[in-house]
Design an enzyme around this catalytic site. Structure first.
Site, PDB file in Angstrom:
ATOM      1  N   SER A 237       0.832  -1.191   0.000  1.00 23.80           N
ATOM      2  CA  SER A 237       0.000   0.000   0.000  1.00 23.80           C
ATOM      3  C   SER A 237       0.878   1.258   0.000  1.00 23.80           C
ATOM      4  CB  SER A 237      -0.952  -0.069   1.195  1.00 23.80           C
ATOM      5  OG  SER A 237      -2.063   0.752   1.021  1.00 23.80           O
ATOM      6  N   ASP A 455      -8.609  -4.239  -6.232  1.00 28.12           N
ATOM      7  CA  ASP A 455      -8.136  -3.465  -5.081  1.00 28.12           C
ATOM      8  C   ASP A 455      -8.884  -2.139  -4.995  1.00 28.12           C
ATOM      9  OD1 ASP A 455      -6.575  -1.869  -3.248  1.00 28.12           O
ATOM     10  OD2 ASP A 455      -4.946  -3.300  -3.552  1.00 28.12           O
ATOM     11  N   HIS A 485      -7.627  -5.603  -0.797  1.00 32.19           N
ATOM     12  CA  HIS A 485      -6.461  -4.723  -0.787  1.00 32.19           C
ATOM     13  C   HIS A 485      -5.201  -5.543  -0.604  1.00 32.19           C
ATOM     14  CE1 HIS A 485      -4.237  -1.105  -0.557  1.00 32.19           C
ATOM     15  NE2 HIS A 485      -4.100  -1.052   0.762  1.00 32.19           N
TER      16      HIS A 485
END
Length: 516
Positions: A237, A455, A485
């Site tokens: 991320s 995502d 995610h």
């Protein structure tokens, strides 16, 4: 104010387990947090002046048993914690220092490659808390690597920034994040301004030195002190942006870098918000399809529910009210993981019937609120870091002109993300450093980027854009046609085996490989 849907691994602060206690500082007195409330100027983008002192490069880490934090138990005997000293200001590396909290589990096999650093996202996520939780997912990697993570500067046990008391955080949840009247607009921007002032008062000099560039330089000192010739790194991320910035600063020191759930480095503040509006709407559409609903009709139904809640917040079993802002937050959380979709179904059904309890519980998980009303501080560190990074400050007029486009992109999330572009860093006491981060890394070893087509927080298009920005022969893209995610450890044998082969054997897949 409502927190922007920034990039955090698994979006589940409530799942974080115990970590290390106490990042230390040798600055003495109140120099730093709480001191110097006049706005400092950020110098993070400046290169270090001169060589680092041996007191930093030759420091020996005192690895000791980790302490439990936040009421959770200590992480177990495999994990040890230490404190690394780094310069407060990288432009003055021989000046004051701060302490970064580290956690490590040593490699189990004989054929050790080195240390593998993990950053789980945010910005503002605690690696010290998350690493033991993630240890089982990365167990095969531990055969050849020491698994290492840390709380970046301004986070958790590393001089963590806390801008508000719990009672102030709860009171701010009543502020409308999509204001409809001049009075609501005034309250919205006043709340943002007050938050920035609280951060400035709490962090003092540190507030100008918590940028992604600062942390990338911290990583290279960490690499040196841990005894590694090259950086081996697993960024998830926001951690992918951090990895890209590291590669740009130190291309010759890149070892094996994995970037999973890749942030689009070409997007500015507005671009990121638009990307996330598309990403979360796409995830919501996939969720609605899984329940047999038409995505367009289902989204309209949810948008209508949110408008009703805006006019009249829903009662809950706790006695608190479910506001529109909290309702959207509650919808966001389960979209991070397909396994949480049934929980979203139950919460929406209950809200349609007039009970906001389940959506409020989801929002509390996202906001790190426990049953006694205590809140975590991830969002505080998150804003301090991102507002020091981001130069762009959209005005109210600019935001209003864009709202129709945001709502076209997503009838459920667009309005919130549109308003957030104006509010997130409004009146921040320190200017931002860049519009978009520099991640070009010509000459670096191949870096593996993993994008997930479903995502919500970091839409999969970001992986290709990161690959292009890193440069030809550097960025190698792996696509997973999945949901949630992040990709590694989320159920794809293809992704896991490809990542493991790269990290453990140095096998680089063909650029554009797809895992179905």
């Amino acid at each position: 104010m409502w927190r922007i849907l920034r990039w955090t691994a698994a979006a589940a602060a409530a799942l974080l387990v115990a970590g290390c206690g106490g990042g230390s500082s040798d600055r003495g007195g109140n120099e730093g947090k709480g001191a110097d409330t006049a706005p400092p100027s950020a110098s993070s983008a400046s290169p270090p002046s001169g060589d680092l002192p041996s007191s930093l490069t030759s420091q020996r880490l005192d690895w000791h048993r980790c302490m439990g934090t936040g009421g959770a138990a200590a992480p177990g005997d495999d994990w040890r914690c230490a404190t690394l000293k780094v310069p407060l200001d990288w432009a003055r590396p021989k000046g004051a220092t701060i302490g970064l909290a580290l956690i490590r589990a040593q490699a189990t096999g004989r054929d050790r490659i080195g240390s593998l650093l993990f950053n789980f996202g945010g910005p503002g996520g605690s690696g010290v808390s998350m690493m033991p939780y993630y240890g089982s997912t990365a167990s095969s990697l531990r055969e050849r690597y020491d698994l290492v993570s840390w709380d970046p500067r301004g986070v958790g046990a590393s001089e963590g920034i806390r801008c508000r008391a719990d009672r102030e955080i709860q009171a701010a949840e009543d502020v409308d994040a999509t204001p409809d009247t001049p009075a609501e607009e005034k309250a919205y921007f006043q709340d943002v301004t007050d938050f920035g002032k609280g951060c400035q008062k709490a962090a003092g000099r540190l507030l100008a030195h918590v940028s992604t560039t600062d942390t990338a330089r911290d990583m290279d000192l960490m690499r040196q002190v841990l005894g590694d010739a090259r950086m081996h790194y697993f960024g998830i991320s926001y951690g992918t942006e951090l990895g890209g910035v590291y590669a740009h600063l130190f291309p010759e020191r890149v070892g094996r870098l994995i970037l999973d759930a890749v942030v689009d480095p070409t997007a500015d503040t507005v671009g990121h918000a638009e990307n996330q509006a598309r990403g979360f709407q796409r995830a919501l559409d996939d969720y609605l399809k899984s329940t047999g609903q038409d995505p367009e009709l289902g989204s309209r139904k949810i948008a209508a529910l949110l408008k009703r809640i805006d006019a009249r917040p829903l009662p809950t079993s706790s006695g608190r009210k479910l506001t529109q802002t909290l309702a959207v937050t509650g919808i966001v959380l389960p979209l991070y993981s397909e396994s949480s979709w049934p929980r979203l179904t139950a919460a929406l059904k209950s809200a349609q019937a007039g009970d906001g309890s389940q959506l409020l519980a989801l929002a509390d998980d996202y906001n790190e609120r426990d049953s006694s009303g205590r809140y975590g501080t991830t969002s505080h560190s998150q804003r301090a870091i991102s507002c020091l990074d981001d130069k762009q400050r959209p005005t109210l007029a600019e935001t209003k002109r864009r709202l129709a486009e945001f709502e076209r992109i997503s009838p459920v999330f667009g309005d919130f993300l549109g308003w957030d572009t104006a509010g997130w860093c409004h009146g921040w006491p320190i200017p931002g450093q860049f519009d978009t981060p520099a991640v070009g890394a010509p000459g670096a070893a191949p870096i593996l980027l993993v994008g997930n087509t479903g995502d919500p927080a970091t839409p999969y298009e970001g992986a290709r854009r990161m690959a292009d920005e890193l440069g030809k022969g550097v960025g190698v893209e792996l696509t997973w046609k999945g949901e949630g995610h992040g990709a590694y450890g989320n159920g794809s044998d293809c992704v896991d085996s490809t990542v493991n082969a790269y990290l453990l054997k140095g096998t680089v897949p063909k650029d554009g490989t797809v895992c179905s």
